[in-house]
Write a protein that holds these residues in place. Structure first.
Motif, PDB file in Angstrom:
ATOM      1  N   ARG A 240       8.739  -7.960   6.579  1.00 31.14           N
ATOM      2  CA  ARG A 240       8.241  -6.968   7.536  1.00 31.14           C
ATOM      3  C   ARG A 240       8.615  -5.552   7.105  1.00 31.14           C
ATOM      4  N   ILE A 241       9.860  -5.366   6.682  1.00 30.10           N
ATOM      5  CA  ILE A 241      10.304  -4.041   6.232  1.00 30.10           C
ATOM      6  C   ILE A 241       9.466  -3.582   5.045  1.00 30.10           C
ATOM      7  N   TRP A 242       9.270  -4.479   4.074  1.00 32.43           N
ATOM      8  CA  TRP A 242       8.492  -4.116   2.880  1.00 32.43           C
ATOM      9  C   TRP A 242       7.057  -3.755   3.266  1.00 32.43           C
ATOM     10  N   GLN A 243       6.433  -4.575   4.107  1.00 34.11           N
ATOM     11  CA  GLN A 243       5.045  -4.316   4.492  1.00 34.11           C
ATOM     12  C   GLN A 243       4.925  -2.996   5.251  1.00 34.11           C
ATOM     13  N   ASP A 244       5.859  -2.713   6.145  1.00 36.26           N
ATOM     14  CA  ASP A 244       5.819  -1.450   6.878  1.00 36.26           C
ATOM     15  C   ASP A 244       5.907  -0.255   5.919  1.00 36.26           C
ATOM     16  N   ARG A 245       6.776  -0.360   4.935  1.00 34.28           N
ATOM     17  CA  ARG A 245       6.883   0.700   3.921  1.00 34.28           C
ATOM     18  C   ARG A 245       5.548   0.912   3.202  1.00 34.28           C
ATOM     19  N   ARG A 247       2.498   0.007   4.050  1.00 35.08           N
ATOM     20  CA  ARG A 247       1.424   0.508   4.906  1.00 35.08           C
ATOM     21  C   ARG A 247       1.533   2.020   5.077  1.00 35.08           C
ATOM     22  N   ALA A 248       2.747   2.486   5.324  1.00 35.70           N
ATOM     23  CA  ALA A 248       2.952   3.930   5.477  1.00 35.70           C
ATOM     24  C   ALA A 248       2.604   4.667   4.200  1.00 35.70           C
ATOM     25  N   GLU A 249       2.981   4.108   3.070  1.00 32.00           N
ATOM     26  CA  GLU A 249       2.679   4.730   1.782  1.00 32.00           C
ATOM     27  C   GLU A 249       1.170   4.808   1.560  1.00 32.00           C
ATOM     28  N   ALA A 250       0.451   3.714   1.872  1.00 36.20           N
ATOM     29  CA  ALA A 250      -1.003   3.697   1.683  1.00 36.20           C
ATOM     30  C   ALA A 250      -1.672   4.780   2.511  1.00 36.20           C
ATOM     31  N   MET A 251      -1.248   4.947   3.751  1.00 41.20           N
ATOM     32  CA  MET A 251      -1.865   5.966   4.611  1.00 41.20           C
ATOM     33  C   MET A 251      -1.521   7.369   4.136  1.00 41.20           C
ATOM     34  N   GLY A 254      -3.978   8.474   1.536  1.00 46.10           N
ATOM     35  CA  GLY A 254      -5.365   8.694   1.908  1.00 46.10           C
ATOM     36  C   GLY A 254      -6.169   7.456   2.219  1.00 46.10           C
ATOM     37  N   VAL A 255      -5.503   6.348   2.468  1.00 49.17           N
ATOM     38  CA  VAL A 255      -6.174   5.112   2.846  1.00 49.17           C
ATOM     39  C   VAL A 255      -6.188   5.006   4.368  1.00 49.17           C
ATOM     40  N   THR A 256      -7.314   4.587   4.923  1.00 49.34           N
ATOM     41  CA  THR A 256      -7.410   4.366   6.361  1.00 49.34           C
ATOM     42  C   THR A 256      -7.119   2.901   6.665  1.00 49.34           C
ATOM     43  N   LEU A 257      -6.069   2.667   7.426  1.00 50.35           N
ATOM     44  CA  LEU A 257      -5.752   1.337   7.938  1.00 50.35           C
ATOM     45  C   LEU A 257      -5.938   1.388   9.446  1.00 50.35           C
ATOM     46  N   ILE A 258      -6.975   0.755   9.946  1.00 44.68           N
ATOM     47  CA  ILE A 258      -7.319   0.889  11.355  1.00 44.68           C
ATOM     48  C   ILE A 258      -6.254   0.253  12.246  1.00 44.68           C
ATOM     49  N   ALA A 259      -5.719  -0.870  11.828  1.00 43.40           N
ATOM     50  CA  ALA A 259      -4.620  -1.522  12.563  1.00 43.40           C
ATOM     51  C   ALA A 259      -3.564  -1.906  11.528  1.00 43.40           C
ATOM     52  N   PRO A 260      -2.710  -0.955  11.142  1.00 38.97           N
ATOM     53  CA  PRO A 260      -1.807  -1.169  10.011  1.00 38.97           C
ATOM     54  C   PRO A 260      -0.954  -2.425  10.119  1.00 38.97           C
ATOM     55  N   GLU A 261      -0.507  -2.737  11.315  1.00 36.37           N
ATOM     56  CA  GLU A 261       0.400  -3.868  11.478  1.00 36.37           C
ATOM     57  C   GLU A 261      -0.249  -5.205  11.167  1.00 36.37           C
TER      58      GLU A 261
END
Length: 450
Positions: A240-245, A247-251, A254-261
């Motif tokens: 979970r920690i890795w994925q949260d990191r 996702r934040a980096e991708a956004m 300049g990447v759009t994540l509509i529901a990052p979680e």
């Protein structure tokens, strides 16, 4: 060389049995984002520019040795589990002749950043030259972590394991992660001086800090960065920690994540700017998505390249070897495997395209499949640019459809089709007047007699 201009080595401890994982797989080889924890750590170490890497192994050593083969790693063996100090001491021979700084890391603490490791080495080489630098953290629940007593400048007055701490010491919030930076000229001399007069009868690595003759220092990091894994639940927490990191980096990029979680990345996922990812998408290893592409919901992508402006999904699956061209479209319930979909080509509905080359602008009708496997070997299908494959067609490979050709709906294609030709492979339609009515009447009468 590091920025301190001193050689740097890393010792990674991976000798623990990991019994709480309840797994035949070695603990440090359980994956986070599709990559073993140990390899995450090695990547961060390599980015620092280390001269030597030593992994200390014990139980399950064969698995670890296989995982690091070819990565420039030396192996040291801890035959008996006598504590972290004893484990580090096993790296002595692997570091013979080495003169520089040594980072001590843990294979089940995989999220430590290169920047944090660098900060530890920098603190070690500051003017006051501490004997050792310890990485500390302040968790929400200090639980059974060892405690660090330090002043405002980070100079350590005392370090104590939880089992040996007083109630006052257990009230301290600064905890010991176990990670440490030490000069090689000091490390093994200090290890020879520590004893095992403690509650567990083990040789504790942190005890070198409290030996007389010099002071040590602590620097702090976030608790998430030093999260360790001893159970499946903790593995899920680190994931979970890795994925949260990520996702934040991708956004930020300049990447759009509509529901990052709801998005799950692999360790090597590459998304360019202006990519849009809708909810509930999973990226397996080896994926690159180029600028402006859209990944619709509930798609699974692994080992694939998606070119600029392409659209994938919803409910699409791209398997290894899939290459989706510029502005191509892979629609709902379409599976692509080891196949190239040319620029502007479309496979919009309910199709399987495997071991195939689909030309630019071609259209694959709903329900089409490439029959690529005869039970023994795989064969390729070639579909030319601008070709049209009618719905519910089966292309029995090896077969080639020429540019601009049309394959009529419902065809079972077993021979090549020339460019711009029409292939119609189905029996002529026949009709028997009144047959359906007679059939229904007969069956109803038969049923009434039962």
């Amino acid at each position: 060389m590091t920025i301190s201009q001193r050689p740097l080595a890393a010792i990674i401890l991976a000798a623990g049995q990991g019994t709480r994982m309840k797994s035949a797989r070695h603990k440090v080889l359980h994956p986070v984002a599709g990559r073993p924890m140990l390899l995450h750590l090695l990547e961060a170490v390599e980015a620092l520019g280390v001269d030597r890497k030593v992994v200390v192994v014990g139980s399950g050593r064969e698995q670890v040795e296989a995982a690091v083969a070819g990565k420039g790693v030396s192996i040291a063996v801890q035959d008996r589990q006598l504590g972290t100090g004893h484990a580090v001491a096993q790296a002595h021979d692997a570091l013979a002749g080495f003169a520089g700084d040594v980072l001590i890391l843990y294979g089940d603490v995989p999220l430590v950043r290169t920047e944090t490791m660098r900060a530890m080495v920098e603190r070690l080489n500051r003017g006051d030259e501490p004997r050792a630098v310890v990485l500390g953290f302040r968790p929400d629940d200090a639980a059974a972590y060892g405690r660090i007593v330090a002043d405002a400048q980070g100079v350590i007055a005392k370090m104590v394991e939880y089992k040996d701490a007083s109630s006052e010491e257990r009230a301290i919030t600064l905890c010991n992660s176990g990670l440490m930076a030490v000069r090689s000229s000091d490390l093994f001399v200090l290890l020879d001086r520590i004893g095992n007069d403690n509650a567990a009868g083990e040789y504790y690595l942190p005890d070198i800090v409290m030996l007389p003759g010099a002071t040590s220092a602590v620097i702090e990091t976030d608790a998430d960065e030093v999260a360790g894994v001893n159970s499946r639940a903790e593995l899920a927490g680190v994931e979970r920690i890795w994925q949260d990191r990520r996702r934040a980096e991708a956004m930020r990029e300049g990447v759009t994540l509509i529901a990052p979680e709801t998005i799950f990345f692999s360790h090597d996922t590459k998304l360019e700017r202006d990519v849009v990812v809708e909810p509930h998408v999973v990226f397996g290893p080896g994926v690159t998505v180029e600028e402006g592409a859209v990944i619709h919901s509930f798609s699974h992508i692994e080992g694939a390249i998606v070119r600029k402006g392409a659209e994938i999904g919803p409910y699409a699956r791209l398997r290894p070897g899939a290459q989706i061209g510029v502005k191509a479209k892979v629609g709902n319930f379409v599976e692509i495997k080891k196949a190239v979909l040319g620029d502007g080509a479309k496979a919009n509905h309910l199709s399987y395209i495997g071991d195939a080359d689909v030309g630019a602008g071609a259209n694959i009708g709903a329900g089409t499949i490439t029959c690529n496997y005869d039970g023994f070997f795989k064969y390729r299908t070639q579909i030319g640019a601008g070709a049209f494959i009618g719905s519910n067609s089966a292309l029995v490979a090896p077969v080639k459809v020429g540019d601009g050709a049309i394959v009529a709906a419902g065809s079972v294609l077993t021979a090549d089709v020339s460019a711009d030709a029409l292939a119609l492979v189905r029996p002529a339609q026949t009709e028997k007047p009144g047959w359906a009515k007679r059939f229904r009447t007969a069956m109803q009468e038969r049923k009434a007699k039962r």
